[in-house]
Design a protein around this motif. Structure first.
Motif, short mmCIF file in Angstrom:
data_model
loop_
_atom_site.label_atom_id
_atom_site.label_comp_id
_atom_site.label_asym_id
_atom_site.label_seq_id
_atom_site.Cartn_x
_atom_site.Cartn_y
_atom_site.Cartn_z
N THR A 1 0.85 -1.19 0.00
CA THR A 1 0.00 0.00 0.00
C THR A 1 0.88 1.24 0.00
O THR A 1 1.69 1.43 0.91
N LEU A 2 0.73 2.09 -1.02
CA LEU A 2 1.51 3.32 -1.11
C LEU A 2 0.71 4.49 -0.56
O LEU A 2 -0.50 4.39 -0.33
N SER A 3 1.39 5.60 -0.34
CA SER A 3 0.73 6.79 0.17
C SER A 3 -0.08 7.47 -0.92
O SER A 3 0.05 7.17 -2.11
N ASN A 4 -0.89 8.43 -0.51
CA ASN A 4 -1.70 9.16 -1.48
C ASN A 4 -0.84 10.00 -2.41
O ASN A 4 -1.21 10.26 -3.56
N GLU A 5 0.33 10.40 -1.95
CA GLU A 5 1.23 11.18 -2.80
C GLU A 5 1.73 10.37 -3.98
O GLU A 5 2.11 10.93 -5.01
N ALA A 6 1.73 9.04 -3.86
CA ALA A 6 2.20 8.18 -4.95
C ALA A 6 1.09 7.88 -5.96
O ALA A 6 1.32 7.12 -6.90
N MET A 7 -0.07 8.50 -5.79
CA MET A 7 -1.18 8.25 -6.70
C MET A 7 -1.02 9.09 -7.97
O MET A 7 -1.88 9.91 -8.34
N VAL A 8 0.09 8.87 -8.66
CA VAL A 8 0.37 9.51 -9.95
C VAL A 8 1.00 8.46 -10.85
O VAL A 8 1.68 7.55 -10.38
N PRO A 9 0.79 8.54 -12.17
CA PRO A 9 1.30 7.50 -13.07
C PRO A 9 2.81 7.27 -12.97
O PRO A 9 3.27 6.13 -13.03
N SER A 10 3.58 8.35 -12.80
CA SER A 10 5.04 8.19 -12.79
C SER A 10 5.52 7.35 -11.61
O SER A 10 6.37 6.46 -11.76
N LYS A 11 4.96 7.60 -10.43
CA LYS A 11 5.39 6.87 -9.24
C LYS A 11 4.86 5.44 -9.24
O LYS A 11 5.54 4.51 -8.80
N LEU A 12 3.66 5.26 -9.75
CA LEU A 12 3.11 3.91 -9.83
C LEU A 12 3.88 3.07 -10.85
O LEU A 12 4.16 1.89 -10.61
N ARG A 13 4.24 3.72 -11.98
CA ARG A 13 5.02 3.01 -12.99
C ARG A 13 6.41 2.64 -12.46
O ARG A 13 6.92 1.56 -12.73
N ARG A 14 7.00 3.53 -11.68
CA ARG A 14 8.33 3.26 -11.13
C ARG A 14 8.30 2.06 -10.19
O ARG A 14 9.18 1.21 -10.23
N HIS A 15 7.26 1.99 -9.34
CA HIS A 15 7.13 0.83 -8.46
C HIS A 15 6.91 -0.44 -9.28
O HIS A 15 7.52 -1.48 -9.00
N PHE A 16 6.07 -0.35 -10.29
CA PHE A 16 5.73 -1.51 -11.11
C PHE A 16 6.96 -2.05 -11.85
O PHE A 16 7.24 -3.25 -11.84
N GLU A 17 7.72 -1.17 -12.48
CA GLU A 17 8.88 -1.61 -13.26
C GLU A 17 10.04 -2.06 -12.38
O GLU A 17 10.81 -2.96 -12.76
N LYS A 18 10.17 -1.48 -11.20
CA LYS A 18 11.27 -1.83 -10.31
C LYS A 18 11.01 -3.12 -9.55
O LYS A 18 11.90 -3.96 -9.40
N LYS A 19 9.78 -3.28 -9.07
CA LYS A 19 9.45 -4.43 -8.22
C LYS A 19 8.97 -5.64 -9.02
O LYS A 19 9.16 -6.78 -8.59
N HIS A 20 8.36 -5.41 -10.17
CA HIS A 20 7.75 -6.52 -10.93
C HIS A 20 8.12 -6.44 -12.41
O HIS A 20 7.23 -6.24 -13.27
N PRO A 21 9.39 -6.57 -12.72
CA PRO A 21 9.81 -6.46 -14.14
C PRO A 21 9.26 -7.58 -15.03
O PRO A 21 9.14 -7.39 -16.24
N LEU A 22 8.91 -8.72 -14.42
CA LEU A 22 8.42 -9.84 -15.23
C LEU A 22 7.02 -9.57 -15.80
O LEU A 22 6.59 -10.27 -16.74
N TYR A 23 6.32 -8.58 -15.26
CA TYR A 23 4.96 -8.31 -15.70
C TYR A 23 4.86 -7.08 -16.61
O TYR A 23 3.76 -6.64 -16.94
N ILE A 24 5.99 -6.56 -17.04
CA ILE A 24 5.97 -5.32 -17.83
C ILE A 24 5.26 -5.52 -19.16
O ILE A 24 4.51 -4.64 -19.62
N ASN A 25 5.43 -6.65 -19.78
CA ASN A 25 4.85 -6.90 -21.10
C ASN A 25 3.40 -7.43 -21.04
O ASN A 25 2.84 -7.76 -22.09
N LYS A 26 2.85 -7.54 -19.85
CA LYS A 26 1.48 -8.02 -19.73
C LYS A 26 0.49 -6.94 -20.20
O LYS A 26 0.70 -5.75 -19.97
#
Length: 308
Positions: free
Chosen positions: A63-88
């Protein structure tokens, strides 16, 4: 000089008003929360159930903070933590979201017992207690009988509703204990909250017997004035651990009376059988009662007198 001072103050006031307005705008901007957008699902984020303003990652449950509710920060978490799902594709995460919601819904349905099923469980437990039947009969006999009758008279769909009634042996035992605790609580509240002198009066009926396991059991009932009428109230049933003398009986009764906040001075009558441990003039149970309250009327149980 005074004119200059006045002029200076007046010239500064617009700036101060402007500063105040800026401060208000800043505070309102800070207090505003970012809202979830459905497009964030492509980064595997969904809104939190506890707070819709917080994004939750479906892949790692972070669970991230409300400040992270922007595409750039969500994308950064997604690509850094779950690289195997990038092409999904986006549809993959939408299906994953549906599975999570359906799983939570099924779990809630399994853990939540309908109110009517709870009532039926308590009433069946009360029936077994009155008939002195084993607790396992609820699950082994009563529930299958209900399923057969409901299926024959109503239909197969109604059988599924009957099956949710909790009737295991342990559940029936808890139901009976819960009802016993509630009876005791009602008795405590009756004497604790009652300001009427007549309603505080009570009479006691005591009998000692031996159960099938050869243990001495002491059973007691109270007769009280409640809601303008005389009512019989179950008091307690406890084992006499060692001996069954009048002193033992009195100590057990007195312990239960004191624990419930009842006063001996309000006792008007005691009913027992004719056993020496009960009716003995010097060492019997009634002898100990008369020492505390000489005004108590002693009554010999009519049923025991008819037997003799």
């Amino acid at each position: 000089m005074d004119k200059y001072v006045i002029k200076t103050k007046s010239s500064e006031s617009p700036d101060s008003d402007k500063t105040t307005k800026n401060a208000k705008v800043t505070s309102s901007t800070v207090s505003a929360k970012r809202k979830y957008n459905d497009e964030y699902i492509e980064f595997a984020f969904i809104p939190s159930k506890e707070d819709n303003s917080l994004p939750v990652c479906m892949l790692c449950s972070t669970t991230l903070s409300n400040e992270a509710m922007v595409p750039s920060k969500l994308r950064r978490h997604f690509e850094k933590k779950h690289p195997l799902y990038i092409n999904k594709e986006k549809s993959y995460f939408e299906n994953l979201r549906s599975q999570l919601y359906n799983q939570a819904k099924r779990f809630k349905n399994l853990c939540t017992v309908p109110e009517k099923a709870q009532i039926a469980s308590y009433e069946i437990a009360q029936l077994l207690a009155k008939k002195k039947k084993p607790h396992a009969d609820a699950e082994n006999i009563i529930l299958p009988s209900l399923e057969i009758a409901v299926k024959a008279m109503i239909g197969t769909q109604a059988v599924e509703r009957v099956k949710v009634i909790p009737l295991s042996g342990d559940t029936i035992a808890r139901r009976i204990q819960s009802m016993s605790d509630d009876i005791e609580l009602q008795l405590k509240e009756h004497f604790a909250n009652n300001q009427d002198k007549m309603s505080n009066l009570w009479a006691l009926q005591v009998d000692e017997s031996t159960d099938i396991s050869n243990k001495a059991q002491l059973l007691a009932f109270l007769r009280i004035i409640k809601d303008g009428s005389i009512q019989n109230q179950f008091f307690f049933c406890s084992e006499l651990k060692q001996t069954t003398t009048g002193q033992d009986v009195f100590e057990l009764v007195n312990t239960n009376i004191e624990s419930r906040g009842i006063k001996w001075e309000n006792c008007i009558s005691v009913c027992t059988d004719g056993a020496p441990s009960m009716q003995g003039r010097k060492k019997g149970f009634v002898a100990h009662v008369l020492k505390i309250n000489p005004n108590v009327k002693i009554v010999h149980c009519m049923i025991h007198r008819e037997v003799w």
